[in-house]
Design a protein around this motif. Sequence first.
Motif, short mmCIF file in Angstrom:
data_model
loop_
_atom_site.label_atom_id
_atom_site.label_comp_id
_atom_site.label_asym_id
_atom_site.label_seq_id
_atom_site.Cartn_x
_atom_site.Cartn_y
_atom_site.Cartn_z
N VAL A 1 3.16 -1.77 -0.42
CA VAL A 1 3.24 -1.90 1.03
C VAL A 1 3.25 -3.38 1.36
N PRO A 2 4.29 -3.90 2.00
CA PRO A 2 4.35 -5.34 2.28
C PRO A 2 3.11 -5.83 3.02
N ASP A 3 2.64 -7.00 2.64
CA ASP A 3 1.39 -7.53 3.17
C ASP A 3 1.63 -8.30 4.47
N VAL A 4 1.78 -7.55 5.55
CA VAL A 4 1.94 -8.13 6.89
C VAL A 4 1.13 -7.29 7.87
N ARG B 1 14.61 -7.60 9.18
CA ARG B 1 13.84 -8.83 9.37
C ARG B 1 12.37 -8.67 9.05
N VAL B 2 11.81 -7.48 9.29
CA VAL B 2 10.39 -7.21 9.03
C VAL B 2 10.27 -5.84 8.39
N PRO B 3 9.21 -5.58 7.63
CA PRO B 3 9.05 -4.27 7.00
C PRO B 3 8.65 -3.19 8.01
N GLY C 1 16.79 -3.00 4.23
CA GLY C 1 15.56 -3.66 4.67
C GLY C 1 14.36 -2.96 4.06
N PRO C 2 13.21 -3.63 4.01
CA PRO C 2 12.01 -3.04 3.40
C PRO C 2 11.36 -1.98 4.29
N GLU D 1 11.38 6.67 -5.83
CA GLU D 1 11.38 5.21 -5.81
C GLU D 1 10.86 4.63 -4.50
N VAL D 2 10.61 5.49 -3.49
CA VAL D 2 10.14 5.03 -2.19
C VAL D 2 8.61 5.04 -2.16
N CYS D 3 8.02 3.97 -1.66
CA CYS D 3 6.57 3.90 -1.47
C CYS D 3 6.17 4.89 -0.38
#
Length: 337
Positions: free
Chosen positions: A41-44, A192-194, A227-228, A248-250
């Motif tokens: 999970v992207p850290d944002v 642009r953002v996850p 995109g993420p 393959e998807v989180c």
Amino acid sequence: MSSNKFLRNLLVGGALAAGAAAWAIKPRSFTDKQHNYVPAVPDVWYAHRGLHDAGSGLTPQYAVESGEYVARARTMAMKAGYGDPSVTTAIAPENSLAAFAAAAEAGYGIELDLQLSADGQVVVLHDPDLKRVAGDPRRVAELTYDELTGIALFGNDAPGTAVASAPASVAPSGYFQHVPLFSDVLRVVAGRVPLIVEYKFDDNAVFGPREEELMEKGDALLQAYDGPYVIESFNPRAVEWYKEHRPEVCRGQLSWPAEVNGEGGVAEWAAGLLVFDFLSRPDFVAYDWKGGNSPQVRAARAMGATAVSWTVRSSDELAQCDDWFDRHIFEAFVPVR
């Protein structure tokens, strides 16, 4: 039965119960993640339903910090080309294109909800009906996308409003936002953002043809998206769908500490204990921020699951839960890290 035999049986029974509980809530294995090249999970920070100036969380309880949040949402939405300073009503209501554009401009990740319109379009809205967000009691599932485009989200309401007033009989003139297509949201965010994408259902104990249709159509749009993103749902069968079809998807299991005698009964209470995670073996657990210190969340995190909070609405709430979570979904305040 002797006291020693009773004590031994009690200890064995307890160990078996603990082992069964650990097996039930165990997340996806590290080997499985490696084999399928699963991203974390992207850290944002994740803006709940976009960075919005009307909607969820904007209540008097959070008024101390929400003014800055609303102002930032409006500034970022105008920077993205939505509205202008002359608009005195909401510019970026929750789950609107403007709110998602504002979050992307501000550099925040986005959490959003998918459901199907009456004509089978994948649209973005949290509630099953439009009562809270537009003053219109009709259900999304009963309206076509064309009909949804004529219903203004918080169309006549001032910024900072949590519940919409009565709807206009026709679409208001001038600027307003409506329920968007998911495809349009993806176009606006443009990688642009996850994203945290929630598959939304009326009844999380049901998984029939309409639920399958949403999964297939939503996933088709995501497969074409550059995109993420990660996916989540309260319905363990929806998360299991990704386990079976798109390993393959989180994937994440949404839950909260429900009461056994609550509206959802025993099944929802059990889901809050994460006992259905054996169906989906999620990569992350998205849990009500108040339950981060619960044994089930702590155990899932200890076994490798990422813990994501929902929904933190103030600096005080963040301070209370920050130690128990790895990522946060927020609204009604501007987080500082």
